[in-house]
Motif scaffolding. Structure first.
Motif, PDB file in Angstrom:
ATOM      1  N   LEU A  61       9.280   1.682  -4.539  1.00 16.33           N
ATOM      2  CA  LEU A  61       9.414   0.620  -3.540  1.00 16.33           C
ATOM      3  C   LEU A  61       9.590   1.169  -2.129  1.00 16.33           C
ATOM      4  O   LEU A  61       9.483   0.431  -1.152  1.00 16.33           O
ATOM      5  CB  LEU A  61      10.587  -0.292  -3.900  1.00 16.33           C
ATOM      6  N   ALA A  88       4.386  -5.655  -4.791  1.00 14.16           N
ATOM      7  CA  ALA A  88       5.366  -5.414  -3.728  1.00 14.16           C
ATOM      8  C   ALA A  88       4.838  -4.403  -2.722  1.00 14.16           C
ATOM      9  O   ALA A  88       5.052  -4.541  -1.511  1.00 14.16           O
ATOM     10  CB  ALA A  88       6.684  -4.926  -4.338  1.00 14.16           C
ATOM     11  N   GLU A  91       2.414  -6.151  -0.471  1.00 16.19           N
ATOM     12  CA  GLU A  91       3.086  -7.077   0.444  1.00 16.19           C
ATOM     13  C   GLU A  91       3.757  -6.369   1.603  1.00 16.19           C
ATOM     14  O   GLU A  91       3.823  -6.901   2.716  1.00 16.19           O
ATOM     15  CB  GLU A  91       4.107  -7.902  -0.338  1.00 16.19           C
ATOM     16  N   ARG A  92       4.233  -5.147   1.398  1.00 16.59           N
ATOM     17  CA  ARG A  92       4.905  -4.435   2.495  1.00 16.59           C
ATOM     18  C   ARG A  92       3.938  -3.570   3.301  1.00 16.59           C
ATOM     19  O   ARG A  92       4.345  -2.878   4.236  1.00 16.59           O
ATOM     20  CB  ARG A  92       6.057  -3.586   1.965  1.00 16.59           C
TER      21      ARG A  92
END
Length: 311
Positions: A61, A88, A91-92
């Motif tokens: 992450l 994730a 999305e970042r």
């Protein structure tokens, strides 16, 4: 850059080693930090091997690049925890890479909708049927769509990782690593997965290979096919067929990739002015150079250079 490679139970050690060979060997100069991340600390692998994963899946992450090296079976859904990590990452704004059947994981995460993508040719039909929102190219070695990259099988995964290294650390570093790995640094993503004759064998093959190497050494040269055919001692038609067998495309497409690599070297070395770089790399003008960057890399020369500096 922090690079996370996602491992899973019954992974192929060869597939796992593909990004490690490019981003984690001691001869690298890029200084990238790589971690193998998995849901459990001990994994089984094919051929009866076991792998100790040093980092938990959640460690990915924090990564700038997340790579899923394959998947164990196209008929088996990619595990939800891996899909969540990929989603994730997208999305970042991290770069997300699916090597071979790893493209199925990116597709399941919704990262490939409305984009071009590829996977192993033997599973491309299933891939396209399962994910109709994706523009599947069953023939490409790899496809770079900017924030997401996908590749075909193991060897194509190596091409994709070298291409990504060129984005992160410059084409010169990618070529240097390719030389250490004793692989060709010039295979473009559009080259077909299946070539009629990938290795020169006959006398004619070797003559054509010699012609290509001379053009690579001096990409400013722009002889006609007729001139090259005369040098090789064969007909224009025969030369065209041999070039396609060795490069996967036309002479013009291959030469454009060679000139693009030269332009990248010049830019990375501090070349000033696109017109000057274009002329020294063999392009007609700066506009042709920009078009080649957009077509092959999906970036303008300025954007590509900014990424090298960031890397």
């Amino acid at each position: 850059m922090r690079i996370a490679v996602l491992a899973y139970d019954r992974i192929s050690p060869f597939m796992l080693s593909t990004p490690l060979a490019v981003f984690a060997e001691p001869f690298l100069a890029g200084g990238h930090q790589l971690e193998i991340c998995a849901a459990t600390p001990r994994l089984s692998a094919t051929a009866g091997l076991h792998i100790e994963a040093p980092a938990a899946l959640d460690a990915s992450l924090l990564a700038d690049v997340v790579i899923l090296p394959g998947w164990r079976d196209a008929q088996e859904p990619v595990s939800p925890d891996i899909v969540a990590v990929l989603r994730a990452a997208g999305e970042r704004g991290a770069l997300v890479v699916g090597l071979c059947l790893g493209a199925f994981g990116l597709a399941e995460a919704g990262l490939l909708d409305g984009r071009r993508a590829t996977t192993h040719w033997a599973r491309a039909e299933l891939f396209a049927a399962r994910y109709p929102a994706i523009d599947v190219d069953p023939g490409a070695l790899f496809i770079d769509e900017g924030p997401v990259l996908t590749s075909a099988g193991i060897a194509a995964g190596l091409d994709c990782c070298l291409h990504l290294l060129a984005r992160l650390s410059g084409i010169g570093e990618a070529h240097r690593v390719a030389r250490h790995l004793v692989v060709a640094p010039q295979r473009g993503g559009a080259q077909p997965q299946l070539l009629e004759r990938p290795v020169p064998g006959t006398s004619a093959d070797r003559r054509v290979a010699g012609l290509l190497e001379s053009l690579r050494a001096d990409p400013l040269e722009a002889p006609s096919l007729d001139t090259l055919a005369q040098r090789a001692g064969m007909s224009r038609r025969s030369l065209t067929r041999h070039i396609r067998a060795q490069t996967g495309g036309s002479l013009g497409d291959w030469l454009k990739r060679v000139r693009l690599a030269r332009a990248q070297d010049l830019l990375a070395a501090g070349g000033r002015g696109l017109e000057d770089v274009a002329a020294r790399a063999g392009f007609v003008d700066a506009q042709a150079l920009r078009a080649a960057f957009r077509q092959e890399l999906g970036l303008t020369p300025r954007q590509w250079l900014a990424r090298q500096r960031l890397g």
